[in-house]
Design a protein around this motif. Structure first.
Motif, PDB file in Angstrom:
ATOM      1  N   PHE A 135       1.029  -1.030   0.108  1.00  0.00           N
ATOM      2  CA  PHE A 135       0.003  -0.094  -0.052  1.00  0.00           C
ATOM      3  C   PHE A 135       0.848   1.355  -0.077  1.00  0.00           C
ATOM      4  O   PHE A 135       1.498   1.657   1.021  1.00  0.00           O
ATOM      5  N   ALA A 136       0.695   1.624  -1.486  1.00  0.00           N
ATOM      6  CA  ALA A 136       2.108   2.982  -1.152  1.00  0.00           C
ATOM      7  C   ALA A 136       1.756   4.582  -0.784  1.00  0.00           C
ATOM      8  O   ALA A 136       0.535   4.942  -0.606  1.00  0.00           O
ATOM      9  N   GLY A 137       2.300   4.773   0.150  1.00  0.00           N
ATOM     10  CA  GLY A 137       2.099   5.977   0.717  1.00  0.00           C
ATOM     11  C   GLY A 137       1.947   7.292   0.243  1.00  0.00           C
ATOM     12  O   GLY A 137       2.390   7.498  -0.665  1.00  0.00           O
ATOM     13  N   THR A 138       0.469   8.232   0.478  1.00  0.00           N
ATOM     14  CA  THR A 138       0.610   9.524  -0.103  1.00  0.00           C
ATOM     15  C   THR A 138       0.961  10.530   0.456  1.00  0.00           C
ATOM     16  O   THR A 138       1.094  11.486  -0.463  1.00  0.00           O
ATOM     17  N   GLY A 139       1.716   9.955   1.571  1.00  0.00           N
ATOM     18  CA  GLY A 139       1.665  11.378   2.544  1.00  0.00           C
ATOM     19  C   GLY A 139       0.307  12.692   2.801  1.00  0.00           C
ATOM     20  O   GLY A 139       1.155  14.068   2.956  1.00  0.00           O
ATOM     21  N   THR A 140      -0.469  12.529   2.182  1.00  0.00           N
ATOM     22  CA  THR A 140      -1.720  13.098   2.504  1.00  0.00           C
ATOM     23  C   THR A 140      -3.012  12.684   3.579  1.00  0.00           C
ATOM     24  O   THR A 140      -2.923  11.039   3.738  1.00  0.00           O
ATOM     25  N   THR A 141      -4.328  13.234   3.856  1.00  0.00           N
ATOM     26  CA  THR A 141      -4.758  12.394   4.761  1.00  0.00           C
ATOM     27  C   THR A 141      -6.238  12.383   4.358  1.00  0.00           C
ATOM     28  O   THR A 141      -6.202  13.679   2.577  1.00  0.00           O
ATOM     29  N   PRO A 142      -7.311  11.968   4.241  1.00  0.00           N
ATOM     30  CA  PRO A 142      -7.567  10.899   5.231  1.00  0.00           C
ATOM     31  C   PRO A 142      -6.694   9.567   4.324  1.00  0.00           C
ATOM     32  O   PRO A 142      -5.936   9.190   4.780  1.00  0.00           O
ATOM     33  N   GLY A 143      -6.656   9.920   3.925  1.00  0.00           N
ATOM     34  CA  GLY A 143      -6.086   8.548   2.713  1.00  0.00           C
ATOM     35  C   GLY A 143      -4.916   8.849   2.106  1.00  0.00           C
ATOM     36  O   GLY A 143      -4.247   9.053   1.582  1.00  0.00           O
ATOM     37  N   VAL A 144      -4.414   8.004   3.450  1.00  0.00           N
ATOM     38  CA  VAL A 144      -2.466   7.914   3.409  1.00  0.00           C
ATOM     39  C   VAL A 144      -1.781   6.617   2.992  1.00  0.00           C
ATOM     40  O   VAL A 144      -0.812   6.784   2.574  1.00  0.00           O
ATOM     41  N   VAL A 145      -2.423   6.176   2.376  1.00  0.00           N
ATOM     42  CA  VAL A 145      -2.349   4.925   1.512  1.00  0.00           C
ATOM     43  C   VAL A 145      -2.859   4.993   0.409  1.00  0.00           C
ATOM     44  O   VAL A 145      -4.420   4.323   0.145  1.00  0.00           O
ATOM     45  N   LEU A 146      -2.184   4.056  -0.576  1.00  0.00           N
ATOM     46  CA  LEU A 146      -3.356   4.002  -2.092  1.00  0.00           C
ATOM     47  C   LEU A 146      -3.676   2.922  -2.038  1.00  0.00           C
ATOM     48  O   LEU A 146      -3.467   1.462  -0.687  1.00  0.00           O
TER      49      LEU A 146
END
Length: 317
Positions: A135-146
């Motif tokens: 699950f690749a991280g996004t560095g954003t919230t609330p969807g912290v992972v793809l």
């Protein structure tokens, strides 16, 4: 459960029970804080003491947890700094938020690695059939992972899977597994669809137990330290080594009677530190009654590890 309930009695107690690990946790914190080779060396570190464990992209370590309904929750860290006077705050986390659902089907959840080499913290998850997902991280919230992508099969061989940072210095984060009493390192590639090489390194034997946990670099030698609970339920801290594997001559933190009470161990980035000290990665753990504790080696001797209670329904990672 709200964050306030989790910190002050969300497990259905009118009054919380006495924390079974209270005295033992304080003794272990003292052992860590007084060790001459822990928490004294300056950078560089194997994992940045602030962004190690950062899922939200704000440069501060976060705690992740999955509840019994399979919902993924993130507790954003505050990276508190104690000024040296007044009471210490144990409000280490801002208000939690839900980052996903459907996470109850995984037998292992792994953090502390940027396995696709994009500068963000990712999550690895293994299901009961042994399939491994990134699950690749996004560095954003609330969807912290793809959404997760499958990156392997047959990973149910391993009782523990642990993100260990870059063990061999090639610029890619690696993964450690524990199976049949032996440790194996899978070196990273930085490629999302195939994040680990087929070539591995094997180190040591006799690693029978559970709760193998990478806790970040406390000694400043560029390698993560480890916690491990052996078959006698004793919990030990192992210094890192140039091989990436735990070094010999560990220090015992918990006896078997106390160690048997621990439910989860999580290596964190820096949650709290004393003003003027080098911020270091911290550790949180829970006991069977749902009490949450923290270890911080970059604090003075008055640091109390007890944080709160109401965490018994959560898988922490």
């Amino acid at each position: 459960m709200t964050l306030a309930m989790a910190l002050s009695g969300g497990a259905g107690y009118a009054q919380p029970p006495k924390p079974a690990l209270g005295d033992a946790a304080r003794a272990a914190q003292h052992t860590l804080a007084s060790a001459s080779d822990l928490g004294t060396a300056a950078a560089p570190r194997a994992t940045d003491e602030l962004t190690f464990g950062d899922l939200t992209g704000d440069g501060k370590a976060d705690l992740a947890a999955v509840d019994t309904a399979g919902r993924l929750w993130v507790y954003p860290g505050k990276a508190l700094v104690y000024p040296g006077t007044g009471p210490r705050s144990t409000s280490y986390f801002a208000a939690r938020f839900q980052a996903g659902s459907g996470w109850s089907g995984y037998s292992s959840l792994v953090r502390h690695g940027d396995w696709n080499n994009d500068g963000r913290q990712d999550i690895l998850a293994r299901d009961a059939s042994g399939r491994l997902f990134l699950f690749a991280g996004t560095g954003t919230t609330p969807g912290v992972v793809l959404n997760g992508i499958q990156v392997g099969t047959g990973w149910n061989t391993y009782a523990d899977l642990v993100g260990i940072g870059d063990a061999n210095g090639d610029g890619f984060d690696d993964l450690m597994g524990r199976a049949a009493g032996r440790l194996v390192i899978y070196y990273g590639t930085g490629v999302a669809t195939a994040p680990f090489r087929r070539t591995t390194a094997t180190g040591g034997s006799g690693w029978n137990g559970d709760l193998l946990t990478a806790i970040g670099d406390w000694t400043g030698d560029g390698h993560t330290e480890f916690l491990f609970r052996n078959v006698n339920d004793e919990v030990w801290i192992y210094r890192g080594s140039t091989s990436g594997f735990p070094a010999n001559n560990p220090t015992r933190l918990f006896t078997g009677d106390d160690g048997s009470l621990i439910a989860y161990l999580v290596g964190m980035g820096n949650l709290t530190s004393d003003d003027g000290t080098q911020p270091l990665p911290d550790v949180v753990f829970t006991d069977g009654d749902g009490f949450l504790y923290a270890f911080a080696v970059d604090t003075a001797d008055d640091f109390d590890p007890l944080v709160g209670f109401g965490w018994s329904d959560y898988q922490l990672f």
